[in-house]
Design a protein around this motif. Structure first.
Motif, PDB file in Angstrom:
ATOM      1  N   ASP A 180       0.859  -1.180   0.000  1.00 28.77           N
ATOM      2  CA  ASP A 180       0.000   0.000   0.000  1.00 28.77           C
ATOM      3  C   ASP A 180       0.895   1.231   0.000  1.00 28.77           C
ATOM      4  O   ASP A 180       1.512   1.563   0.999  1.00 28.77           O
ATOM      5  CB  ASP A 180      -0.908  -0.001   1.231  1.00 28.77           C
ATOM      6  CG  ASP A 180      -1.941   1.096   1.172  1.00 28.77           C
ATOM      7  OD1 ASP A 180      -1.626   2.160   0.622  1.00 28.77           O
ATOM      8  OD2 ASP A 180      -3.047   0.885   1.662  1.00 28.77           O
ATOM      9  N   TYR A 207      -4.250  -7.609   2.516  1.00 30.32           N
ATOM     10  CA  TYR A 207      -5.497  -6.942   2.161  1.00 30.32           C
ATOM     11  C   TYR A 207      -6.188  -7.594   0.964  1.00 30.32           C
ATOM     12  O   TYR A 207      -5.562  -8.223   0.118  1.00 30.32           O
ATOM     13  CB  TYR A 207      -5.237  -5.483   1.786  1.00 30.32           C
ATOM     14  CG  TYR A 207      -4.848  -4.593   2.924  1.00 30.32           C
ATOM     15  CD1 TYR A 207      -5.689  -4.399   4.010  1.00 30.32           C
ATOM     16  CD2 TYR A 207      -3.638  -3.905   2.903  1.00 30.32           C
ATOM     17  CE1 TYR A 207      -5.332  -3.549   5.049  1.00 30.32           C
ATOM     18  CE2 TYR A 207      -3.275  -3.050   3.929  1.00 30.32           C
ATOM     19  CZ  TYR A 207      -4.128  -2.871   5.011  1.00 30.32           C
ATOM     20  OH  TYR A 207      -3.769  -2.040   6.031  1.00 30.32           O
ATOM     21  N   GLY A 265      -7.022  -2.511  -1.066  1.00 27.17           N
ATOM     22  CA  GLY A 265      -6.032  -2.225  -0.036  1.00 27.17           C
ATOM     23  C   GLY A 265      -6.367  -1.044   0.854  1.00 27.17           C
ATOM     24  O   GLY A 265      -7.487  -0.538   0.881  1.00 27.17           O
ATOM     25  N   ARG A 266      -5.368  -0.643   1.623  1.00 20.23           N
ATOM     26  CA  ARG A 266      -5.522   0.544   2.471  1.00 20.23           C
ATOM     27  C   ARG A 266      -5.818   1.741   1.566  1.00 20.23           C
ATOM     28  O   ARG A 266      -5.187   1.929   0.528  1.00 20.23           O
ATOM     29  CB  ARG A 266      -4.241   0.790   3.266  1.00 20.23           C
ATOM     30  CG  ARG A 266      -4.357   1.958   4.244  1.00 20.23           C
ATOM     31  CD  ARG A 266      -3.008   2.354   4.801  1.00 20.23           C
ATOM     32  NE  ARG A 266      -2.506   1.441   5.816  1.00 20.23           N
ATOM     33  CZ  ARG A 266      -2.620   1.633   7.132  1.00 20.23           C
ATOM     34  NH1 ARG A 266      -3.257   2.694   7.587  1.00 20.23           N
ATOM     35  NH2 ARG A 266      -2.098   0.757   7.976  1.00 20.23           N
ATOM     36  N   ASN A 311     -11.186  -2.489   3.680  1.00 18.87           N
ATOM     37  CA  ASN A 311      -9.774  -2.616   4.022  1.00 18.87           C
ATOM     38  C   ASN A 311      -9.326  -1.539   5.014  1.00 18.87           C
ATOM     39  O   ASN A 311      -8.511  -1.809   5.902  1.00 18.87           O
ATOM     40  CB  ASN A 311      -8.912  -2.539   2.757  1.00 18.87           C
ATOM     41  CG  ASN A 311      -9.051  -3.770   1.878  1.00 18.87           C
ATOM     42  OD1 ASN A 311      -8.696  -4.865   2.264  1.00 18.87           O
ATOM     43  ND2 ASN A 311      -9.586  -3.577   0.674  1.00 18.87           N
ATOM     44  N   ALA A 358      -7.375  -1.813   8.596  1.00 22.39           N
ATOM     45  CA  ALA A 358      -6.156  -1.034   8.840  1.00 22.39           C
ATOM     46  C   ALA A 358      -6.250  -0.254  10.144  1.00 22.39           C
ATOM     47  O   ALA A 358      -5.269  -0.156  10.894  1.00 22.39           O
ATOM     48  CB  ALA A 358      -5.901  -0.083   7.677  1.00 22.39           C
ATOM     49  N   GLU A 379       2.232  -4.701   5.156  1.00 22.19           N
ATOM     50  CA  GLU A 379       0.994  -4.702   4.385  1.00 22.19           C
ATOM     51  C   GLU A 379       1.234  -5.172   2.957  1.00 22.19           C
ATOM     52  O   GLU A 379       2.122  -4.657   2.267  1.00 22.19           O
ATOM     53  CB  GLU A 379       0.390  -3.294   4.353  1.00 22.19           C
ATOM     54  CG  GLU A 379       0.012  -2.757   5.729  1.00 22.19           C
ATOM     55  CD  GLU A 379      -0.534  -1.344   5.649  1.00 22.19           C
ATOM     56  OE1 GLU A 379       0.033  -0.542   4.893  1.00 22.19           O
ATOM     57  OE2 GLU A 379      -1.514  -1.058   6.333  1.00 22.19           O
ATOM     58  N   THR A 421      -1.116  -6.255  -0.637  1.00 21.42           N
ATOM     59  CA  THR A 421      -2.455  -6.048  -1.188  1.00 21.42           C
ATOM     60  C   THR A 421      -2.717  -6.947  -2.393  1.00 21.42           C
ATOM     61  O   THR A 421      -1.885  -7.040  -3.294  1.00 21.42           O
ATOM     62  CB  THR A 421      -2.647  -4.571  -1.598  1.00 21.42           C
ATOM     63  OG1 THR A 421      -2.491  -3.750  -0.438  1.00 21.42           O
ATOM     64  CG2 THR A 421      -4.032  -4.345  -2.185  1.00 21.42           C
ATOM     65  N   VAL A 450      -7.487 -10.362   4.986  1.00 18.19           N
ATOM     66  CA  VAL A 450      -8.653  -9.482   4.957  1.00 18.19           C
ATOM     67  C   VAL A 450      -9.547  -9.847   3.777  1.00 18.19           C
ATOM     68  O   VAL A 450      -9.326  -9.420   2.645  1.00 18.19           O
ATOM     69  CB  VAL A 450      -8.208  -8.009   4.876  1.00 18.19           C
ATOM     70  CG1 VAL A 450      -9.424  -7.083   4.982  1.00 18.19           C
ATOM     71  CG2 VAL A 450      -7.205  -7.693   5.985  1.00 18.19           C
TER      72      VAL A 450
END
Length: 352
Positions: A32, A51, A55-56, A62, A66, A82, A84, A112
């Protein structure tokens, strides 16, 4: 949603580099880029986050995960790694992502999204001393904590709100991916609408199907779907579609008198959506951050959670956001519906 160790999935170890050279090209795994990097506190917990697509920074699902990791990292020290998922992911990509984190010594590792279930099933067996968390699906394993939610209950309340706010007796639901999980959102929402007013029409549209997860990360598709519903006469649109839902919110904001219902995070309070606040009626908040934090804390305390831990409406696992004050005139009816669900007087469906 900050201290994050920066290293791509393909570069965690020499073996992984040889197997996954394309990951550095961001075809199947991606760091991310919005997260700054620093080393964690000495001896602190090493949190691995895998993720789902988006993603973030997706302003929804997501990001909620986070927030839970960020809170734990701030409270307990350590570092966060992290990675993704990409829409082009194969099952092998997900397995490799979790394997890389485990080989690098991260524990807990939190997957996630339900698409990681097969990968968690496989990798958790290979690393029995590593604690794995899986959000939105259930995998049996002594070292696996399945974190699930009663999305249908929160969505039922969103349906009640939509039915009470529509002026055209016509509302819509947009699902990111046509999957059993998202059908729980649809089922609860439609039931809530029709229990309140059986005459209301509910349009339903999914943005992608099967193994295609692009419906969770395509704001343009969300915008087009919402615009179609608005053009067809709907004036309330609920999206359970990850970052695609931001496109739906944008479309709704362009129509006077229309309302959008957000999902997972309280989207009224997301900075990137601030200009659409006047159109965000409410959000079905899914407290993924609470589940993530609880799990990390349990690992930190030496007593990792395992089994299926369900976060329900009664336990505050899901809720209906009140930011903006747009529900004040109907709050008593929403409270009554919530109490009936908690008391078991209303049984909310999990399939349409």
């Amino acid at each position: 949603m900050r201290r994050v160790a920066k290293l791509s999935a393909a570069c965690l170890a020499t073996a992984a580099l040889a197997l996954s050279a394309t990951a550095c090209g961001k075809t199947s795994s991606q760091e991310d880029s919005s997260s700054p990097s620093s080393s964690g506190g000495k001896g602190g917990i090493k949190i691995g986050l895998a993720y789902d697509v988006g993603g973030r920074g997706d302003r929804s699902f997501n990001d909620s995960a986070a927030r839970g990791a960020d809170k734990a990292e701030k409270q307990f020290g350590g570092s966060i790694k992290e990675l993704t998922a990409k829409t082009s992911d194969t099952p092998a990509d997900r397995v490799q992502r979790l394997t890389d984190l485990a080989q690098a010594g991260y524990s807990p590792i939190i997957a996630v999204g339900y698409t990681y279930a097969p990968a968690v099933q496989q990798v958790a067996k290979q690393f029995p001393k590593t604690s794995f968390g899986l959000i939105d699906s259930v995998v049996d394993g002594k070292n696996v904590n399945s974190i699930t939610f009663t999305e249908e209950q929160g969505s039922y309340l969103a349906g009640v709100a939509a039915a009470l706010k529509t002026k055209k007796d016509h509302v819509g639901f947009i699902g990111g991916v046509d999957s059993p999980l998202i059908k729980k959102f649809q089922a609860g929402y439609v039931q809530g609408v029709h229990d309140t007013n059986a005459k209301i029409k509910v349009d339903v549209q999914y943005l992608s199907h099967g193994t295609d997860t692009s419906g969770f990360s395509s704001p343009d598709k969300g915008q087009q779907a919402a615009q179609g519903m608005l053009d067809n006469g709907a004036d309330v649109v609920y999206s359970a579609a990850g970052s695609s839902g931001t496109g739906a919110i944008e479309a709704v904001n362009g129509v006077k008198g229309a309302w959008a219902i957000g999902v997972d995070s309280d989207q009224y309070n997301i900075p990137g959506l601030a200009k659409y606040k006047s159109s965000i009626l409410t959000s079905v908040v899914k407290n993924v951050d609470v589940g993530v934090f609880d799990f990390i804390q349990s690992v930190k305390n030496g007593k990792p959670l395992a089994g299926n831990n369900v976060y329900s409406l009664a336990k505050g696992g899901v809720s209906l956001a009140t930011s903006g004050g747009y529900l004040k005139d109907i709050q008593s009816k929403l409270d009554a519906a919530k109490q009936k669900i908690v008391d078991g007087k209303i049984k909310v469906k999990t399939t349409p």
